[in-house]
Write an enzyme that holds these catalytic residues in place. Structure first.
Site, PDB file in Angstrom:
ATOM      1  N   GLN A  94      -4.263   0.756  59.726  1.00  0.00           N
ATOM      2  CA  GLN A  94      -2.891   1.260  59.686  1.00  0.00           C
ATOM      3  C   GLN A  94      -2.396   1.366  58.243  1.00  0.00           C
ATOM      4  O   GLN A  94      -2.693   0.521  57.410  1.00  0.00           O
ATOM      5  CB  GLN A  94      -1.964   0.329  60.471  1.00  0.00           C
ATOM      6  CG  GLN A  94      -2.320   0.187  61.930  1.00  0.00           C
ATOM      7  CD  GLN A  94      -2.259   1.501  62.669  1.00  0.00           C
ATOM      8  OE1 GLN A  94      -1.202   2.136  62.739  1.00  0.00           O
ATOM      9  NE2 GLN A  94      -3.380   1.931  63.224  1.00  0.00           N
ATOM     10  N   HIS A  95      -1.625   2.428  57.966  1.00  0.00           N
ATOM     11  CA  HIS A  95      -1.048   2.580  56.637  1.00  0.00           C
ATOM     12  C   HIS A  95       0.015   1.499  56.435  1.00  0.00           C
ATOM     13  O   HIS A  95       0.785   1.205  57.353  1.00  0.00           O
ATOM     14  CB  HIS A  95      -0.427   3.979  56.487  1.00  0.00           C
ATOM     15  CG  HIS A  95      -0.098   4.323  55.074  1.00  0.00           C
ATOM     16  ND1 HIS A  95       1.021   3.850  54.426  1.00  0.00           N
ATOM     17  CD2 HIS A  95      -0.756   5.092  54.166  1.00  0.00           C
ATOM     18  CE1 HIS A  95       1.054   4.317  53.191  1.00  0.00           C
ATOM     19  NE2 HIS A  95      -0.016   5.078  53.008  1.00  0.00           N
ATOM     20  N   PRO A  96       0.071   0.909  55.254  1.00  0.00           N
ATOM     21  CA  PRO A  96       1.038  -0.179  55.041  1.00  0.00           C
ATOM     22  C   PRO A  96       2.491   0.237  55.198  1.00  0.00           C
ATOM     23  O   PRO A  96       3.358  -0.607  55.452  1.00  0.00           O
ATOM     24  CB  PRO A  96       0.750  -0.632  53.604  1.00  0.00           C
ATOM     25  CG  PRO A  96      -0.007   0.487  52.973  1.00  0.00           C
ATOM     26  CD  PRO A  96      -0.785   1.106  54.076  1.00  0.00           C
ATOM     27  N   GLY A 107       3.575   2.206  57.547  1.00  0.00           N
ATOM     28  CA  GLY A 107       3.860   2.564  58.932  1.00  0.00           C
ATOM     29  C   GLY A 107       3.945   4.059  59.111  1.00  0.00           C
ATOM     30  O   GLY A 107       3.225   4.817  58.466  1.00  0.00           O
ATOM     31  N   THR A 126       1.241   5.860  60.944  1.00  0.00           N
ATOM     32  CA  THR A 126       0.174   6.538  60.221  1.00  0.00           C
ATOM     33  C   THR A 126      -1.050   5.636  60.224  1.00  0.00           C
ATOM     34  O   THR A 126      -0.963   4.475  59.806  1.00  0.00           O
ATOM     35  CB  THR A 126       0.594   6.847  58.776  1.00  0.00           C
ATOM     36  OG1 THR A 126       1.660   7.809  58.789  1.00  0.00           O
ATOM     37  CG2 THR A 126      -0.570   7.399  57.968  1.00  0.00           C
TER      38      THR A 126
END
Length: 425
Positions: free
Chosen positions: A236-238, A240, A243
């Protein structure tokens, strides 16, 4: 159709492995005449990497898929760099070159009498580019290392992996390839500057510089917040979004990227208007803080579909950026990549027919060559030393005898067969 943009420029390539060869390969694809100077007795170390020819007639062939991918379209000059005769030959040819690219450890070229300070006296218009782990100056300048070492020093490796797990490695030469691109770009700029001013110059590029520039948003945040350190966030993209990578109902995965301005469209795609009223997701910052809950909702929605393709079609109807997580084989077979030549089919007389990555850009007035060639070790020795160093056939034969020059045994056998054919005829 016009000639390639760098037609008429000549490059001396004293590099090996990936970063340097990527740089010079790009220049070669753009039309430059690239002379790849390979160190005797083995040449570029990638000649024994990847897959190699196994048939009896190609036994001992200094060709591999690894070498072809990174060194096609170049001429091979194989000589003993450590011998004074070899270095004298290099110096004698410097006035004939526009560009020199090297990726020795810092200081090696200067100790060999081939540093920029010396070479610019021989050719003031020379553009010289050095590629190294960490640059020519600074505390790490003389540290040995490759892509993964630079990745670790740049603070990249620490951010890859699961939140509760160990750091993970990007197991492909992202830094090497990107540094090669940066070096080729810089050389292009320097040549443009030379066309305007007549001045050559020296370029210092490094894997560590390239990797550090890959940080997207974290550097200013760390700088401004004394107690802040970004953490690993797995798939997961940090920030959020949502994404990241998400599991579909058929057990496959897709990647989805939602920017704040796309939230409304995302809610429409899911047909969950109640999410607009959910206080956990009211702002981009709250969606970041509640990303795991949002991930569960999204994967629950994805589980409703029979397969991944149905889910992607539903997302794309609302212009949601998404893609299937393809295996490399699936990517290589994708019609889009094939049509654009991103996956490039090449034929090699020693290795057969196989795929390599295609060029990085397309130009309206020039098309890439359909046929590619990769020299065997030392295949262009005679041509280069005759045309650029002015040596006679007798002088070249003597250099072979002294082992200053080397070449692939297949070339020796081919010449012997040719002499036999002439004698018989």
């Amino acid at each position: 159709m016009s000639q390639p943009m760098l037609t008429g420029y000549r490059v001396l390539d004293i590099t090996q492995i990936v970063a340097g060869p990527t740089c010079s390969r790009i220049l070669a694809e753009m039309g430059a005449e690239v002379v790849k100077l390979e160190l005797a007795p083995f040449g570029d170390r990638t000649r024994v990497g990847g897959l190699r020819a196994t048939s009896p007639q190609h036994k001992g062939c200094s060709q591999s898929t690894y070498f072809v991918q990174h060194n096609h379209s170049k001429k091979s000059l194989a000589l003993d760099f450590k011998s004074e005769k070899g270095r004298a030959l290099i110096r004698s040819m410097i006035p004939k070159f526009d560009v020199l690219v090297e990726n020795f450890s810092p200081g090696v070229m200067a100790r060999a009498g081939l540093g920029y300070d010396e070479l610019e006296k021989l050719n003031p218009r020379l553009v010289m580019c050095s590629i190294s782990l960490a640059g020519q100056t600074g505390a790490l300048a003389h540290s040995p290392g490759y892509d993964y070492v630079a990745q670790a020093y740049a603070g990249i490796t620490d951010l890859i992996g699961e939140p509760d797990g160990e750091p993970a490695l990007i197991t492909m030469a992202i830094g090497d390839a990107s540094t090669g691109v940066a070096a080729a770009m810089s050389i292009g700029f320097a040549l443009l500057h030379r066309e305007r001013t007549g001045e050559g110059q020296y370029i210092d590029t490094s894997l560590l510089d390239t990797y550090f520039n890959m940080h997207e948003v974290a550097v200013p945040r760390v700088s401004l917040r004394k107690n802040y350190n970004p953490k690993r966030t797995g798939s997961q993209h940090p920030d959020g979004g949502p994404t990241g990578i998400f599991k579909c109902g058929d057990g496959t995965y897709l990647t989805l990227a939602i920017l704040p301005h796309q939230w409304e469209s995302f809610v429409d795609a899911l047909e969950m208007p109640e999410l607009r009223l959910d206080e956990r997701f009211a702002t981009a910052a709250l969606r970041r803080d509640n990303n795991l809950a949002l991930k569960d909702i999204l994967e629950g929605w994805l589980a409703r579909f029979t397969n991944r393709e149905e889910a992607i079609r539903a997302l794309e109807r609302n212009r949601i950026p998404c893609a299937p997580v393809l295996t490399l084989r699936e990517a290589m077979q994708h019609p889009h990549l094939r049509e654009r030549g991103v996956v490039r089919r090449v034929k090699n007389s020693h290795l057969g027919e196989f795929d390599i990555p295609g060029p990085l850009a397309r130009f309206s007035s020039w098309q890439v060559e359909k046929e590619l060639h990769a020299d065997l070790l030392g295949a262009s020795n005679e041509e280069i030393l005759r045309d650029l160093a002015g040596l006679t056939p007798e002088e070249i034969i003597e250099l072979y005898r002294e082992r200053v020059l080397v070449r692939d045994p297949l070339l020796e056998r081919s010449e012997a067969r040719s002499r036999e054919a002439v004698a018989v005829g």
